[in-house]
Design a protein around this motif. Structure first.
Motif, mmCIF file in Angstrom:
data_model
loop_
_atom_site.group_PDB
_atom_site.id
_atom_site.type_symbol
_atom_site.label_atom_id
_atom_site.label_comp_id
_atom_site.label_asym_id
_atom_site.label_seq_id
_atom_site.Cartn_x
_atom_site.Cartn_y
_atom_site.Cartn_z
ATOM 1 N N PHE A 1 0.821 -1.209 0.000
ATOM 2 C CA PHE A 1 0.000 0.000 0.000
ATOM 3 C C PHE A 1 0.855 1.259 0.000
ATOM 4 O O PHE A 1 0.507 2.257 -0.630
ATOM 5 N N ASN A 2 1.998 1.230 0.716
ATOM 6 C CA ASN A 2 2.810 2.444 0.826
ATOM 7 C C ASN A 2 3.468 2.803 -0.510
ATOM 8 O O ASN A 2 3.699 3.980 -0.797
ATOM 9 N N ILE A 3 3.734 1.825 -1.340
ATOM 10 C CA ILE A 3 4.288 2.099 -2.671
ATOM 11 C C ILE A 3 3.222 2.783 -3.528
ATOM 12 O O ILE A 3 3.499 3.777 -4.210
ATOM 13 N N ILE A 4 2.009 2.283 -3.468
ATOM 14 C CA ILE A 4 0.905 2.908 -4.200
ATOM 15 C C ILE A 4 0.718 4.342 -3.707
ATOM 16 O O ILE A 4 0.553 5.270 -4.508
ATOM 17 N N HIS A 5 0.771 4.524 -2.404
ATOM 18 C CA HIS A 5 0.604 5.856 -1.820
ATOM 19 C C HIS A 5 1.662 6.818 -2.368
ATOM 20 O O HIS A 5 1.337 7.946 -2.763
ATOM 21 N N GLU A 6 2.898 6.377 -2.412
ATOM 22 C CA GLU A 6 3.984 7.224 -2.929
ATOM 23 C C GLU A 6 3.799 7.526 -4.416
ATOM 24 O O GLU A 6 4.092 8.638 -4.870
ATOM 25 N N ILE A 7 3.322 6.562 -5.167
ATOM 26 C CA ILE A 7 3.056 6.776 -6.594
ATOM 27 C C ILE A 7 1.968 7.842 -6.765
ATOM 28 O O ILE A 7 2.098 8.756 -7.583
ATOM 29 N N VAL A 8 0.898 7.738 -5.984
ATOM 30 C CA VAL A 8 -0.188 8.721 -6.070
ATOM 31 C C VAL A 8 0.338 10.114 -5.731
ATOM 32 O O VAL A 8 0.071 11.085 -6.449
ATOM 33 N N LEU A 9 1.096 10.217 -4.650
ATOM 34 C CA LEU A 9 1.667 11.521 -4.270
ATOM 35 C C LEU A 9 2.536 12.082 -5.390
ATOM 36 O O LEU A 9 2.458 13.272 -5.717
ATOM 37 N N GLY A 10 3.361 11.236 -5.982
ATOM 38 C CA GLY A 10 4.236 11.671 -7.059
ATOM 39 C C GLY A 10 3.463 12.176 -8.263
ATOM 40 O O GLY A 10 3.827 13.199 -8.869
ATOM 41 N N GLU A 11 2.392 11.479 -8.622
ATOM 42 C CA GLU A 11 1.583 11.903 -9.769
ATOM 43 C C GLU A 11 0.856 13.208 -9.467
ATOM 44 O O GLU A 11 0.771 14.085 -10.333
ATOM 45 N N LEU A 12 0.340 13.359 -8.261
ATOM 46 C CA LEU A 12 -0.318 14.618 -7.898
ATOM 47 C C LEU A 12 0.663 15.787 -7.997
ATOM 48 O O LEU A 12 0.328 16.846 -8.528
ATOM 49 N N GLU A 13 1.873 15.585 -7.491
ATOM 50 C CA GLU A 13 2.905 16.630 -7.569
ATOM 51 C C GLU A 13 3.254 16.924 -9.029
ATOM 52 O O GLU A 13 3.375 18.084 -9.414
ATOM 53 N N LYS A 14 3.426 15.880 -9.811
ATOM 54 C CA LYS A 14 3.792 16.032 -11.222
ATOM 55 C C LYS A 14 2.745 16.839 -11.986
ATOM 56 O O LYS A 14 3.078 17.654 -12.843
ATOM 57 N N TRP A 15 1.487 16.644 -11.634
ATOM 58 C CA TRP A 15 0.389 17.345 -12.290
ATOM 59 C C TRP A 15 0.182 18.753 -11.725
ATOM 60 O O TRP A 15 -0.682 19.480 -12.183
ATOM 61 N N GLY A 16 0.962 19.118 -10.696
ATOM 62 C CA GLY A 16 0.849 20.456 -10.123
ATOM 63 C C GLY A 16 -0.195 20.596 -9.031
ATOM 64 O O GLY A 16 -0.585 21.711 -8.688
ATOM 65 N N PHE A 17 -0.623 19.472 -8.483
ATOM 66 C CA PHE A 17 -1.632 19.493 -7.425
ATOM 67 C C PHE A 17 -0.974 19.277 -6.059
ATOM 68 O O PHE A 17 -1.313 18.343 -5.324
ATOM 69 N N SER A 18 -0.032 20.142 -5.708
ATOM 70 C CA SER A 18 0.732 19.987 -4.464
ATOM 71 C C SER A 18 -0.151 20.053 -3.229
ATOM 72 O O SER A 18 0.044 19.278 -2.281
ATOM 73 N N LEU A 19 -1.101 20.974 -3.212
ATOM 74 C CA LEU A 19 -1.974 21.092 -2.046
ATOM 75 C C LEU A 19 -2.863 19.858 -1.912
ATOM 76 O O LEU A 19 -3.067 19.348 -0.805
ATOM 77 N N VAL A 20 -3.350 19.355 -3.022
ATOM 78 C CA VAL A 20 -4.157 18.130 -2.991
ATOM 79 C C VAL A 20 -3.293 16.970 -2.485
ATOM 80 O O VAL A 20 -3.756 16.152 -1.684
ATOM 81 N N ALA A 21 -2.041 16.915 -2.918
ATOM 82 C CA ALA A 21 -1.120 15.869 -2.452
ATOM 83 C C ALA A 21 -0.950 15.941 -0.938
ATOM 84 O O ALA A 21 -0.936 14.917 -0.255
ATOM 85 N N LYS A 22 -0.853 17.161 -0.424
ATOM 86 C CA LYS A 22 -0.704 17.339 1.032
ATOM 87 C C LYS A 22 -1.922 16.772 1.760
ATOM 88 O O LYS A 22 -1.783 16.048 2.744
ATOM 89 N N TYR A 23 -3.100 17.082 1.271
ATOM 90 C CA TYR A 23 -4.322 16.590 1.908
ATOM 91 C C TYR A 23 -4.478 15.079 1.722
ATOM 92 O O TYR A 23 -4.950 14.385 2.612
ATOM 93 N N TYR A 24 -4.085 14.563 0.561
ATOM 94 C CA TYR A 24 -4.107 13.118 0.320
ATOM 95 C C TYR A 24 -3.200 12.420 1.335
ATOM 96 O O TYR A 24 -3.576 11.401 1.905
ATOM 97 N N ASN A 25 -2.031 12.975 1.546
ATOM 98 C CA ASN A 25 -1.074 12.385 2.477
ATOM 99 C C ASN A 25 -1.605 12.429 3.908
ATOM 100 O O ASN A 25 -1.413 11.497 4.674
ATOM 101 N N GLN A 26 -2.299 13.497 4.266
ATOM 102 C CA GLN A 26 -2.873 13.585 5.611
ATOM 103 C C GLN A 26 -3.936 12.518 5.837
ATOM 104 O O GLN A 26 -4.096 12.024 6.942
ATOM 105 N N GLY A 27 -4.656 12.148 4.786
ATOM 106 C CA GLY A 27 -5.679 11.112 4.903
ATOM 107 C C GLY A 27 -5.091 9.782 5.314
ATOM 108 O O GLY A 27 -5.731 8.978 5.954
ATOM 109 N N LYS A 28 -3.827 9.562 4.951
ATOM 110 C CA LYS A 28 -3.143 8.312 5.315
ATOM 111 C C LYS A 28 -2.963 8.226 6.826
ATOM 112 O O LYS A 28 -2.973 7.159 7.401
ATOM 113 N N LEU A 29 -2.832 9.384 7.461
ATOM 114 C CA LEU A 29 -2.539 9.419 8.891
ATOM 115 C C LEU A 29 -3.802 9.266 9.742
ATOM 116 O O LEU A 29 -3.722 8.975 10.916
ATOM 117 N N GLU A 30 -4.950 9.488 9.137
ATOM 118 C CA GLU A 30 -6.206 9.444 9.905
ATOM 119 C C GLU A 30 -6.746 8.045 10.033
ATOM 120 O O GLU A 30 -6.455 7.161 9.329
#
Length: 88
Positions: A59-88
């Protein structure tokens, strides 16, 4: 393809779960993405997962891939919120 969950269970990979998580993160970030953006992101995420060539994949590899794609597409703030969801 199977995913190794945090607790070690195996589960079938489900791209719609990732799309839902991205949609929720974008709403939480106050930057709602349209369906076309989410579909295009999901396609790139799937391509990256396939290139990784792991089955099952953790799961953590998939999570990192998603974060990377969000960043690549310019959705840094969305990536931040996506990453926070992992912690909840």
């Amino acid at each position: 393809m199977k995913v190794i969950k945090r607790d070690g269970r195996l589960q079938d990979f489900n791209l719609s779960k990732i799309k839902t998580s991205i949609s929720r993160a974008s709403d939480d970030a106050g930057q709602p993405l349209n369906i076309a953006d989410i579909d295009n992101l999901a396609e790139d995420i799937w391509d990256s997962i396939e290139k990784y060539q792991k089955d099952p994949i953790a799961f953590n590899i998939i999570h990192e891939i998603v974060l990377g794609e969000l960043e690549k597409w310019g959705f840094s703030l969305v990536a931040k919120y996506y990453n926070q969801g992992k912690l909840e």
